[in-house]
Design a protein around this motif. Sequence first.
Motif, PDB file in Angstrom:
ATOM      1  N   LEU A 112       0.852  -1.185   0.000  1.00  0.00           N
ATOM      2  CA  LEU A 112       0.000   0.000   0.000  1.00  0.00           C
ATOM      3  C   LEU A 112       0.885   1.232   0.000  1.00  0.00           C
ATOM      4  CD1 LEU A 112      -2.783  -0.979   2.571  1.00  0.00           C
ATOM      5  CD2 LEU A 112      -3.036  -0.724   0.100  1.00  0.00           C
ATOM      6  N   ILE A 113       0.554   2.177  -0.865  1.00  0.00           N
ATOM      7  CA  ILE A 113       1.387   3.363  -1.031  1.00  0.00           C
ATOM      8  C   ILE A 113       0.515   4.606  -1.005  1.00  0.00           C
ATOM      9  CG2 ILE A 113       2.989   4.568  -2.579  1.00  0.00           C
ATOM     10  CD1 ILE A 113       3.674   1.832  -3.769  1.00  0.00           C
ATOM     11  N   GLN A 114       0.961   5.617  -0.304  1.00  0.00           N
ATOM     12  CA  GLN A 114       0.336   6.931  -0.367  1.00  0.00           C
ATOM     13  C   GLN A 114       0.951   7.669  -1.560  1.00  0.00           C
ATOM     14  OE1 GLN A 114       1.090   7.859   3.928  1.00  0.00           O
ATOM     15  NE2 GLN A 114      -0.949   8.746   3.794  1.00  0.00           N
ATOM     16  N   TYR A 115       0.128   7.913  -2.574  1.00  0.00           N
ATOM     17  CA  TYR A 115       0.637   8.470  -3.830  1.00  0.00           C
ATOM     18  C   TYR A 115       0.252   9.937  -3.953  1.00  0.00           C
ATOM     19  CZ  TYR A 115       1.903   8.543  -8.776  1.00  0.00           C
ATOM     20  OH  TYR A 115       2.489   8.832  -9.977  1.00  0.00           O
ATOM     21  N   ASP A 116       1.199  10.740  -4.464  1.00  0.00           N
ATOM     22  CA  ASP A 116       1.000  12.191  -4.447  1.00  0.00           C
ATOM     23  C   ASP A 116       0.679  12.808  -5.803  1.00  0.00           C
ATOM     24  OD1 ASP A 116       3.460  11.570  -5.451  1.00  0.00           O
ATOM     25  OD2 ASP A 116       4.551  13.165  -4.418  1.00  0.00           O
ATOM     26  N   ARG A 117       0.863  12.099  -6.888  1.00  0.00           N
ATOM     27  CA  ARG A 117       0.594  12.672  -8.216  1.00  0.00           C
ATOM     28  C   ARG A 117      -0.829  12.327  -8.640  1.00  0.00           C
ATOM     29  NH1 ARG A 117       5.292  11.916 -12.504  1.00  0.00           N
ATOM     30  NH2 ARG A 117       3.922  13.471 -13.487  1.00  0.00           N
ATOM     31  N   GLU A 143       1.089   5.673 -17.471  1.00  0.00           N
ATOM     32  CA  GLU A 143       2.012   6.665 -16.911  1.00  0.00           C
ATOM     33  C   GLU A 143       2.171   6.469 -15.407  1.00  0.00           C
ATOM     34  OE1 GLU A 143       1.509  10.807 -18.396  1.00  0.00           O
ATOM     35  OE2 GLU A 143      -0.164   9.963 -19.539  1.00  0.00           O
ATOM     36  N   LEU A 144       1.067   6.125 -14.744  1.00  0.00           N
ATOM     37  CA  LEU A 144       1.118   5.860 -13.306  1.00  0.00           C
ATOM     38  C   LEU A 144       2.026   4.669 -13.022  1.00  0.00           C
ATOM     39  CD1 LEU A 144       0.121   6.150 -10.366  1.00  0.00           C
ATOM     40  CD2 LEU A 144      -1.868   4.762 -11.002  1.00  0.00           C
ATOM     41  N   LYS A 171       9.588   3.502 -11.622  1.00  0.00           N
ATOM     42  CA  LYS A 171      10.809   4.301 -11.569  1.00  0.00           C
ATOM     43  C   LYS A 171      11.152   4.692 -10.141  1.00  0.00           C
ATOM     44  CE  LYS A 171      12.832   8.628 -13.261  1.00  0.00           C
ATOM     45  NZ  LYS A 171      12.614   9.841 -14.082  1.00  0.00           N
ATOM     46  N   ARG A 172      10.146   5.051  -9.348  1.00  0.00           N
ATOM     47  CA  ARG A 172      10.382   5.540  -7.990  1.00  0.00           C
ATOM     48  C   ARG A 172      10.612   4.409  -6.991  1.00  0.00           C
ATOM     49  NH1 ARG A 172       5.586   9.992  -7.400  1.00  0.00           N
ATOM     50  NH2 ARG A 172       6.586  10.404  -5.397  1.00  0.00           N
ATOM     51  N   LEU A 173      10.021   3.246  -7.259  1.00  0.00           N
ATOM     52  CA  LEU A 173      10.153   2.121  -6.327  1.00  0.00           C
ATOM     53  C   LEU A 173      11.235   1.135  -6.747  1.00  0.00           C
ATOM     54  CD1 LEU A 173       6.393   1.344  -5.602  1.00  0.00           C
ATOM     55  CD2 LEU A 173       8.001   2.541  -4.116  1.00  0.00           C
ATOM     56  N   THR A 188      13.072  -7.236  -4.450  1.00  0.00           N
ATOM     57  CA  THR A 188      12.894  -7.172  -3.001  1.00  0.00           C
ATOM     58  C   THR A 188      13.081  -5.780  -2.436  1.00  0.00           C
ATOM     59  OG1 THR A 188      15.233  -7.716  -2.686  1.00  0.00           O
ATOM     60  CG2 THR A 188      13.677  -9.552  -2.731  1.00  0.00           C
ATOM     61  N   VAL A 189      13.232  -4.760  -3.295  1.00  0.00           N
ATOM     62  CA  VAL A 189      13.456  -3.412  -2.794  1.00  0.00           C
ATOM     63  C   VAL A 189      12.262  -2.922  -1.988  1.00  0.00           C
ATOM     64  CG1 VAL A 189      13.873  -1.025  -3.464  1.00  0.00           C
ATOM     65  CG2 VAL A 189      15.005  -2.865  -4.698  1.00  0.00           C
ATOM     66  N   ALA A 190      11.065  -3.201  -2.485  1.00  0.00           N
ATOM     67  CA  ALA A 190       9.867  -2.699  -1.812  1.00  0.00           C
ATOM     68  C   ALA A 190       9.628  -3.383  -0.483  1.00  0.00           C
ATOM     69  CB  ALA A 190       8.630  -2.881  -2.710  1.00  0.00           C
ATOM     70  N   ASN A 191      10.260  -4.539  -0.251  1.00  0.00           N
ATOM     71  CA  ASN A 191      10.070  -5.225   1.018  1.00  0.00           C
ATOM     72  C   ASN A 191      10.610  -4.423   2.189  1.00  0.00           C
ATOM     73  OD1 ASN A 191       8.706  -7.574   0.284  1.00  0.00           O
ATOM     74  ND2 ASN A 191      10.573  -8.449  -0.535  1.00  0.00           N
ATOM     75  N   GLY A 192      11.552  -3.522   1.923  1.00  0.00           N
ATOM     76  CA  GLY A 192      12.125  -2.732   2.994  1.00  0.00           C
ATOM     77  C   GLY A 192      11.310  -1.526   3.369  1.00  0.00           C
ATOM     78  N   MET A 193      10.191  -1.295   2.665  1.00  0.00           N
ATOM     79  CA  MET A 193       9.373  -0.128   2.961  1.00  0.00           C
ATOM     80  C   MET A 193       8.675  -0.287   4.296  1.00  0.00           C
ATOM     81  SD  MET A 193       7.679   0.383  -0.797  1.00  0.00           S
ATOM     82  CE  MET A 193       6.555   1.619  -0.162  1.00  0.00           C
TER      83      MET A 193
END
Length: 218
Positions: free
Chosen positions: A147-152, A163-164, A170-172, A202-207
């Motif tokens: 789950l992500i709080q998205y700002d755009r 585009e989303l 790119k950001r994650l 596995t990058v997002a696992n550290g969020m």
Amino acid sequence: MMDLLSFSPSFTQMLLRLLISVIVTWFITMRLYYKKSKRRDFCFTFMLISIAIFFIVFFMIFVLEDMKGKTSMGIGIGLFGIFSIMRYRTDAMPVREMTYLFIIIALAVVNAIAEGVPILELLITNLIVAVAVWLCEINLKTKPSKLIQYDRMELITPERRDELKADLEKRLGVKIIKIDVGAVDFIRDMAMVRIVYDGKDTVANGMIKLSKGQLQEF
């Protein structure tokens, strides 16, 4: 004084059953759960809860012999209380983690009360559970999600979904498979987005997981 320093007849069997419980719990936790989720915090919880539940059940049943009938009922009430505390006093636990926790607790209870059960039968019982978990893991290949709080906000419309996706990847730094746009807060220009991504990344696992209070704001 000698009684205080001696071991009860069931103590050796208890240690053997504890060893079986710890080994099977370690296999399920580290070789099945952690291999996919990479969540060390839950591994810590699973291992220690397994040992704690084992000793609680063992000493309630086999030390307090004169209260065996009462403690059997007390164990059921106590386990129900444990799940109630975890459900209502902490952040919501994902379904997969809750399932693993239930299996770990169930194995600890079974191994603790298995006095008189042949070790071979106990090993087979534990093996059946471990194999069942393993089969589910290899056949039900669920993808991790976040789950992500998205700002755009301009990108959350259906026609700009590509585009989303590109912006989030790119950001994650993960390959996104599916995107679901949930609650939208126009006052703060924020939206709740759920992504399903490739488990190999596995990058997002550290969020940091959003807290229950933060989710309620949406």
